[in-house]
Enzyme design. Structure first.
Site, short mmCIF file in Angstrom:
data_model
loop_
_atom_site.label_atom_id
_atom_site.label_comp_id
_atom_site.label_asym_id
_atom_site.label_seq_id
_atom_site.Cartn_x
_atom_site.Cartn_y
_atom_site.Cartn_z
N THR A 50 0.87 -1.44 0.08
CA THR A 50 0.11 -0.36 -0.36
C THR A 50 0.98 1.09 -0.12
O THR A 50 2.01 1.56 -0.27
CB THR A 50 -0.67 -0.17 1.25
OG1 THR A 50 0.04 0.69 2.15
CG2 THR A 50 -1.48 -1.37 1.35
N CYS A 51 0.33 2.37 0.21
CA CYS A 51 0.94 3.89 -0.12
C CYS A 51 1.51 3.54 1.48
O CYS A 51 2.93 4.71 1.75
CB CYS A 51 0.13 4.81 0.18
SG CYS A 51 -1.27 5.10 1.46
N ARG A 53 2.79 1.00 3.51
CA ARG A 53 2.99 -0.32 3.86
C ARG A 53 3.52 -0.67 2.63
O ARG A 53 2.80 -0.96 2.06
CB ARG A 53 2.86 -1.61 5.11
CG ARG A 53 1.98 -1.41 4.23
CD ARG A 53 1.09 -2.27 5.75
NE ARG A 53 0.04 -1.62 6.43
CZ ARG A 53 0.69 -1.02 7.66
NH1 ARG A 53 1.66 -2.24 8.45
NH2 ARG A 53 0.63 -0.61 8.66
N PRO A 115 -10.51 2.91 6.89
CA PRO A 115 -11.14 1.75 6.41
C PRO A 115 -10.35 0.96 5.32
O PRO A 115 -10.72 0.06 4.80
CB PRO A 115 -12.73 1.88 5.96
CG PRO A 115 -12.97 3.76 5.53
CD PRO A 115 -11.33 4.16 6.33
N GLN A 120 -7.48 -3.93 0.81
CA GLN A 120 -6.29 -4.24 0.48
C GLN A 120 -5.46 -5.12 1.46
O GLN A 120 -4.85 -5.95 0.29
CB GLN A 120 -5.20 -2.46 1.33
CG GLN A 120 -5.64 -1.33 -0.11
CD GLN A 120 -5.01 -0.36 0.98
OE1 GLN A 120 -4.39 -0.48 2.47
NE2 GLN A 120 -4.98 1.38 0.23
N ALA A 190 -4.67 22.26 -5.24
CA ALA A 190 -4.41 20.34 -5.45
C ALA A 190 -3.13 20.13 -5.33
O ALA A 190 -2.64 19.32 -5.60
CB ALA A 190 -3.86 20.54 -7.33
#
Length: 428
Positions: A50-51, A53, A115, A120, A190
């Site tokens: 994931t972003c 881990r 959540p 994931q 942004a």
């Protein structure tokens, strides 16, 4: 009771800087199929990426030293080499199990109780099953993790309170205006906060989102696929005039929405209220706009106060979540113990079946030609004898799977019957 050969090897938001995690996140999310050849002591594995881990969960038939454990992750991330070493952690046995269940439950996330991690974990497990690297141990492990994560979501309040500034702002907007489905939303900026805001909005299926930014190309990248309009900052009058809710999150040094601009907008739409959320520091909105009729301004101090309350409420749910995790680990202990005993039972039955077939063939040679009905009776008799003889030993082995004498009992059975265990034993 958790076997020591279960490992978790990885890096996460607590051990590695963003630059390292970004590099790892670009690597394949499925472990290299040749990993098993390069690390022959690994029998099963699942990669979770994931972003925040990148972790490998491994079942191995051997006790693995710390250095060898780290090498497993380095084998996959060859390009990083020694640069990755300082950030790697290794959990073994019950610590690895507890870690994964806490991850799935949202207790080990950057934001407590977020959540997305449960989905994931589920996708990582699914990929490993498709690739064929998740055997009986990983299946039991990840099913327990997913069950723990679902129970924590359903049985505790750990995910019921917003846990980011944009989430708090969205909740306040809903409280002030009711449903946001028919409202026009403008996002000014942004950057990181703006990206978090738009993710939170899109997670709630709000699509009428327009974006204004100093660099329109950056705004377009956020707007693509959602049908929102893009404005340059010199078009703020028109952008704000069409909005019901405005989220401001830029790095501007001076307010972008001053009193004069907002007054011009309000004059164009006197019957239509305007809700402004200033998510920036320094502030993007002049506090004087609150003097205007129909304008409501919510700043960071107010949002952070509510966020602190939300996180306190989430933290109060941690003991209940940990109790659920403990229950799932207890169930997993039993399942893994059964898996550890299963090769012994299978080996015992295979040996008995081999002997039965050999002796049946020898008997039939002495009897000569027999009719099919007689053969069926003899075959059934031999099977019944084997099943009856093995019934009590098999039952006792299963009952002792969770007992303190499990390992010594299994070794005794192996020695007594000179068992060669089935190939499956390598996975437990």
């Amino acid at each position: 009771m958790i076997p020591a050969q279960i490992l978790c090897i990885g890096v996460n938001h607590e051990t590695a800087p963003l630059a390292v995690r970004e590099t790892m996140a670009c690597a394949p999310t499925v472990a290299d199929p040749v990993l098993g050849k390069q690390c022959p002591h690994i029998d099963e594995w699942v990669m979770l990426s994931t972003c925040n881990r990148v972790e490998m969960y491994i079942a191995t038939s051997q006790e693995t030293p710390m250095n060898a454990s780290r090498d497993i992750l380095l084998t996959h991330f060859r390009d990083l080499g020694d640069e990755l070493l300082p950030y790697i952690y290794v959990h073994r046995g019950e610590a690895a199990i507890d870690h994964l269940l806490r991850v799935a439950a949202g207790l080990d996330s950057l934001v407590l109780g977020e959540p997305q991690i449960l989905g994931q974990v589920n996708r990582a497990f699914g990929r490993a099953q498709e690739q064929g690297t998740a055997g009986p141990v990983m299946r039991a492990l990840f099913r327990s993790a997913l069950a723990a994560g679902k129970r924590v979501r359903n049985e505790t309040g750990i995910g019921r309170n917003p846990a980011s500034v944009p989430s708090v702002a969205i909740n306040q907007a809903r409280a002030a205006l009711g449903t946001l489905r028919d409202r026009s939303i403008l996002l000014v900026g942004a950057g990181a906060m703006a990206q978090t805001a738009i993710k939170a909005l899109r997670a709630r299926n709000y699509e009428a989102i327009n974006i204004a930014n100093r660099t329109p190309a950056h705004a377009q990248a956020l707007a693509d696929g959602w049908g929102g309009k893009v404005f340059a900052l010199d078009e703020l009058d028109a952008a704000v005039a069409g909005a019901d809710i405005v989220f401001c999150a830029t790095h501007a040094r001076q307010p972008l929405l001053d009193r004069e601009l907002v007054a011009r907008v309000v004059e164009q739409r006197p019957e239509r209220p305007l809700l402004l959320f200033d998510l920036a520091a320094p502030r993007n909105v002049d506090p004087a706009v609150e003097e205007l009729a129909g304008v409501t301004l919510v700043d960071m101090d107010r949002l952070r106060a509510e966020l602190d309350d939300s996180l306190v409420a989430r933290r109060r749910e941690i003991p209940a979540a940990e109790a659920i995790i403990a229950e799932e680990i207890a169930w997993l202990n039993e399942r893994l113990a059964e898996l550890a005993m299963r090769p012994v039972i299978a080996g015992l039955r295979q040996k008995a079946e081999s002997i039965r077939r050999r002796e049946l063939a020898r008997t039939l040679r002495h009897l000569g030609e027999v009719d099919p009905e007689t053969f069926s009776h003899i075959d059934h008799l031999s099977q019944a004898l084997v099943n009856q003889l093995l019934h009590e030993p098999t039952r006792h082995l299963r009952e002792e799977a969770n007992g303190d004498s499990r390992d010594s009992l299994a070794e005794t059975v192996r020695a007594l019957f000179n068992l060669e265990l089935p190939e499956e034993s390598a996975s437990v």
